[in-house]
Design a protein around this motif. Structure first.
Motif, PDB file in Angstrom:
ATOM      1  N   VAL A 293      53.444  75.842   5.773  1.00  0.00           N
ATOM      2  CA  VAL A 293      52.829  75.548   5.282  1.00  0.00           C
ATOM      3  C   VAL A 293      51.631  75.843   4.269  1.00  0.00           C
ATOM      4  N   CYS A 294      51.433  75.450   3.135  1.00  0.00           N
ATOM      5  CA  CYS A 294      50.475  76.642   2.202  1.00  0.00           C
ATOM      6  C   CYS A 294      48.832  75.880   2.053  1.00  0.00           C
ATOM      7  N   GLY A 295      48.138  76.344   2.845  1.00  0.00           N
ATOM      8  CA  GLY A 295      46.909  75.955   2.320  1.00  0.00           C
ATOM      9  C   GLY A 295      46.097  75.544   1.212  1.00  0.00           C
ATOM     10  N   ARG A 296      45.447  75.140   0.524  1.00  0.00           N
ATOM     11  CA  ARG A 296      44.447  74.999   0.114  1.00  0.00           C
ATOM     12  C   ARG A 296      42.923  74.497  -0.025  1.00  0.00           C
ATOM     13  N   PHE A 297      42.107  74.538  -0.384  1.00  0.00           N
ATOM     14  CA  PHE A 297      40.536  74.161  -0.503  1.00  0.00           C
ATOM     15  C   PHE A 297      40.060  75.528   0.293  1.00  0.00           C
ATOM     16  N   GLU A 298      39.215  74.771   1.213  1.00  0.00           N
ATOM     17  CA  GLU A 298      38.745  75.603   2.737  1.00  0.00           C
ATOM     18  C   GLU A 298      40.096  75.996   3.929  1.00  0.00           C
ATOM     19  N   GLY A 299      40.816  75.152   3.551  1.00  0.00           N
ATOM     20  CA  GLY A 299      41.822  75.494   4.523  1.00  0.00           C
ATOM     21  C   GLY A 299      42.341  74.072   5.289  1.00  0.00           C
ATOM     22  N   ILE A 300      42.285  73.860   6.955  1.00  0.00           N
ATOM     23  CA  ILE A 300      43.233  72.182   6.943  1.00  0.00           C
ATOM     24  C   ILE A 300      42.440  72.318   8.419  1.00  0.00           C
TER      25      ILE A 300
ATOM     26  N   GLU B 220      50.322  81.080  12.180  1.00  0.00           N
ATOM     27  CA  GLU B 220      48.937  81.695  11.041  1.00  0.00           C
ATOM     28  C   GLU B 220      49.293  82.689  10.853  1.00  0.00           C
ATOM     29  N   ILE B 221      50.256  83.255   8.845  1.00  0.00           N
ATOM     30  CA  ILE B 221      50.690  84.198   8.935  1.00  0.00           C
ATOM     31  C   ILE B 221      49.446  84.637   7.746  1.00  0.00           C
ATOM     32  N   SER B 222      48.987  86.202   7.210  1.00  0.00           N
ATOM     33  CA  SER B 222      48.531  86.614   6.858  1.00  0.00           C
ATOM     34  C   SER B 222      49.647  87.610   5.776  1.00  0.00           C
ATOM     35  N   ILE B 223      49.030  87.323   4.625  1.00  0.00           N
ATOM     36  CA  ILE B 223      49.284  88.416   4.284  1.00  0.00           C
ATOM     37  C   ILE B 223      48.807  90.130   3.470  1.00  0.00           C
ATOM     38  N   GLY B 224      47.687  90.041   4.181  1.00  0.00           N
ATOM     39  CA  GLY B 224      46.362  90.917   4.039  1.00  0.00           C
ATOM     40  C   GLY B 224      45.126  90.958   3.760  1.00  0.00           C
ATOM     41  N   ASP B 225      44.476  91.564   4.344  1.00  0.00           N
ATOM     42  CA  ASP B 225      42.322  91.631   4.749  1.00  0.00           C
ATOM     43  C   ASP B 225      41.807  91.319   3.542  1.00  0.00           C
ATOM     44  N   TYR B 226      42.516  89.956   2.110  1.00  0.00           N
ATOM     45  CA  TYR B 226      41.606  89.020   0.977  1.00  0.00           C
ATOM     46  C   TYR B 226      41.822  87.596   1.197  1.00  0.00           C
ATOM     47  N   VAL B 227      41.122  86.568   0.211  1.00  0.00           N
ATOM     48  CA  VAL B 227      41.069  85.496   0.309  1.00  0.00           C
ATOM     49  C   VAL B 227      41.569  85.324  -1.146  1.00  0.00           C
ATOM     50  N   LEU B 228      42.594  84.563  -1.107  1.00  0.00           N
ATOM     51  CA  LEU B 228      43.503  83.901  -1.820  1.00  0.00           C
ATOM     52  C   LEU B 228      43.287  81.832  -1.910  1.00  0.00           C
ATOM     53  N   ALA B 229      43.489  82.233  -3.228  1.00  0.00           N
ATOM     54  CA  ALA B 229      43.295  80.533  -4.252  1.00  0.00           C
ATOM     55  C   ALA B 229      44.200  79.300  -2.825  1.00  0.00           C
ATOM     56  N   GLY B 230      45.003  79.724  -3.103  1.00  0.00           N
ATOM     57  CA  GLY B 230      46.039  78.970  -1.786  1.00  0.00           C
ATOM     58  C   GLY B 230      47.246  79.646  -1.579  1.00  0.00           C
ATOM     59  N   GLY B 231      47.586  78.775  -0.544  1.00  0.00           N
ATOM     60  CA  GLY B 231      48.822  79.496  -0.074  1.00  0.00           C
ATOM     61  C   GLY B 231      50.285  80.090  -0.582  1.00  0.00           C
ATOM     62  N   GLU B 232      50.254  79.521  -2.001  1.00  0.00           N
ATOM     63  CA  GLU B 232      51.752  79.541  -2.382  1.00  0.00           C
ATOM     64  C   GLU B 232      51.874  81.094  -2.809  1.00  0.00           C
ATOM     65  N   VAL B 233      51.312  81.895  -2.946  1.00  0.00           N
ATOM     66  CA  VAL B 233      51.479  83.109  -3.376  1.00  0.00           C
ATOM     67  C   VAL B 233      52.554  83.860  -2.241  1.00  0.00           C
ATOM     68  N   ALA B 234      51.305  83.882  -1.136  1.00  0.00           N
ATOM     69  CA  ALA B 234      51.253  84.367   0.202  1.00  0.00           C
ATOM     70  C   ALA B 234      52.798  83.476   0.527  1.00  0.00           C
ATOM     71  N   ALA B 235      53.435  82.482   0.571  1.00  0.00           N
ATOM     72  CA  ALA B 235      54.297  81.341   0.862  1.00  0.00           C
ATOM     73  C   ALA B 235      55.455  82.852  -0.029  1.00  0.00           C
TER      74      ALA B 235
ATOM     75  N   MET C 113      50.687  79.484   6.352  1.00  0.00           N
ATOM     76  CA  MET C 113      50.044  80.908   5.601  1.00  0.00           C
ATOM     77  C   MET C 113      48.272  80.494   5.465  1.00  0.00           C
ATOM     78  N   SER C 114      47.212  81.964   6.738  1.00  0.00           N
ATOM     79  CA  SER C 114      46.269  81.817   6.531  1.00  0.00           C
ATOM     80  C   SER C 114      45.645  83.093   6.069  1.00  0.00           C
ATOM     81  N   PRO C 115      44.632  83.401   5.958  1.00  0.00           N
ATOM     82  CA  PRO C 115      44.091  84.904   5.882  1.00  0.00           C
ATOM     83  C   PRO C 115      43.474  85.533   7.839  1.00  0.00           C
ATOM     84  N   ARG C 116      43.730  84.308   8.244  1.00  0.00           N
ATOM     85  CA  ARG C 116      43.173  84.147   9.546  1.00  0.00           C
ATOM     86  C   ARG C 116      44.389  84.740  10.745  1.00  0.00           C
ATOM     87  N   GLY C 117      45.453  85.089   9.471  1.00  0.00           N
ATOM     88  CA  GLY C 117      46.719  84.670  10.983  1.00  0.00           C
ATOM     89  C   GLY C 117      47.394  86.137  10.819  1.00  0.00           C
TER      90      GLY C 117
HETATM   91  N1  SAH Z   1      38.417  79.723   4.355  1.00  0.00           N
HETATM   92  C1  SAH Z   1      39.417  79.815   4.786  1.00  0.00           C
HETATM   93  C2  SAH Z   1      40.693  80.651   3.061  1.00  0.00           C
HETATM   94  C3  SAH Z   1      40.890  79.165   2.850  1.00  0.00           C
HETATM   95  S1  SAH Z   1      41.610  79.845   1.001  1.00  0.00           S
HETATM   96  C4  SAH Z   1      38.873  80.879   5.177  1.00  0.00           C
HETATM   97  O1  SAH Z   1      38.353  81.968   5.289  1.00  0.00           O
HETATM   98  O2  SAH Z   1      39.759  81.616   6.347  1.00  0.00           O
HETATM   99  C5  SAH Z   1      42.992  79.128   0.478  1.00  0.00           C
HETATM  100  C6  SAH Z   1      44.779  78.984   1.385  1.00  0.00           C
HETATM  101  O3  SAH Z   1      44.733  80.341   0.659  1.00  0.00           O
HETATM  102  C7  SAH Z   1      44.289  79.786   2.827  1.00  0.00           C
HETATM  103  O4  SAH Z   1      44.178  77.919   3.640  1.00  0.00           O
HETATM  104  C8  SAH Z   1      45.731  79.899   2.978  1.00  0.00           C
HETATM  105  O5  SAH Z   1      46.951  79.393   2.926  1.00  0.00           O
HETATM  106  C9  SAH Z   1      45.713  80.925   1.548  1.00  0.00           C
HETATM  107  N2  SAH Z   1      45.869  82.124   1.473  1.00  0.00           N
HETATM  108  C10 SAH Z   1      44.272  83.020   1.492  1.00  0.00           C
HETATM  109  N3  SAH Z   1      44.561  84.150   1.985  1.00  0.00           N
HETATM  110  C11 SAH Z   1      45.254  84.167   1.856  1.00  0.00           C
HETATM  111  C12 SAH Z   1      45.722  85.540   2.850  1.00  0.00           C
HETATM  112  N4  SAH Z   1      45.414  86.413   2.854  1.00  0.00           N
HETATM  113  N5  SAH Z   1      47.742  85.102   3.541  1.00  0.00           N
HETATM  114  C13 SAH Z   1      47.461  84.114   3.507  1.00  0.00           C
HETATM  115  N6  SAH Z   1      47.919  83.098   2.952  1.00  0.00           N
HETATM  116  C14 SAH Z   1      46.395  83.280   2.505  1.00  0.00           C
END
Ligand code: SAH
Length: 226
Positions: A112-119, A131-146, A88-92
């Motif tokens: 895989v659920c990321g946390r912090f700045e990523g992996i 890498e799969i994203s659920i949308g163009d915004y940043v969450l605190a972790g990958g759990e909700v995205a999963a 799970m990743s906003p870059r996905g």
């Molecule tokens: N520094 C990273 C963001 C980290 S956010 C960046 O700028 O790309 C922490 C974790 O939350 C990520 O590793 C990812 O697993 C999850 N996450 C955040 N936003 C997400 C999104 N839009 N879709 C899926 N996972 C996301």
């Protein structure tokens, strides 16, 4: 063989959450799918069980360590495991209904659920994570995205939705948004159900729904029609 989801996370206690409720939870109880949670910290080799470290090159936050993640992935998915390994990743690549449907037809997923700045980038390459994203915004972790991903996938596994809860007409299934829905009472605060829907003429109902779908899609999501 039923759909098997393995989730690697620092917060397994967040699950099943919404995945335990309603049709999705019932689907698991009936054996259509299963959820296996893996605590990433269990794979930390050192006494302090550390899973993260400071970013190479400097900067804010922490990065999940590649060796710990690789050990967790190897514990749930051996080399020939046919399941896709998703990060799970906003870059996905953005999650779509079509992708959800394709995943639902397969053997399961390793997430895989990321946390912090990523992996660490190297484990993405070394373990072939997509890498799969659920949308163009940043969450605190990958759990909700999963959870979002799994909820969209599991409801498409054959047998999870009853025949009264079919999904053939839904938004995105035909490249358009769903038409408006109504139910009783016939009159609500002076607003009536459109007469065509209570006319009993199935052909007319079909045509009306198709037109309303197109109208809505044109107004709200013209990008879907391109
Ligand atoms: N520094 C990273 C963001 C980290 S956010 C960046 O700028 O790309 C922490 C974790 O939350 C990520 O590793 C990812 O697993 C999850 N996450 C955040 N936003 C997400 C999104 N839009 N879709 C899926 N996972 C996301």
């Amino acid at each position: 063989m039923s759909f098997a989801a393995d989730i690697i996370t620092l917060f397994p206690e967040l699950f099943p959450g919404p995945l335990g409720a309603s049709v999705i939870g019932r689907g698991a109880a009936q054996g259509h799918w299963s959820l296996n949670l893996v605590q990433l910290r269990d794979f930390a080799p050192d006494r302090h069980r550390s899973v993260d470290d400071t970013p190479a090159g400097g900067g804010a936050g922490m990065v999940l360590k590649p060796d710990v993640l690789a050990a967790a992935i190897d514990a749930v998915a051996h080399q020939n495991d046919p399941r896709p390994r998703l990060l799970m990743s906003p870059r996905g690549k953005p999650l779509t209904q079509a992708r959800a449907r394709a995943l639902a037809a397969g053997p399961g997923v390793v997430i895989v659920c990321g946390r912090f700045e990523g992996i660490d980038e190297r484990v993405i390459e070394a373990r072939n994570l997509e890498e799969i994203s659920i949308g163009d915004y940043v969450l605190a972790g990958g759990e909700v995205a999963a959870m979002v991903l799994l909820e969209s996938v599991v409801r498409l596994i054959p047998g999870v939705l009853g025949k009264d809860e079919s999904n053939a007409d839904e938004s995105f299934e035909n490249g358009v948004l769903e038409y408006p829905q109504y139910t009783r009472p016939q009159s609500f605060e002076g607003r009536e159900i459109p007469a065509v829907l209570t006319s009993g003429d199935h052909g007319k109902v079909e045509k009306w729904r198709r037109e309303e779908s197109l109208k809505l899609t044109r107004a709200r999501r013209p990008d879907l029609l391109k």
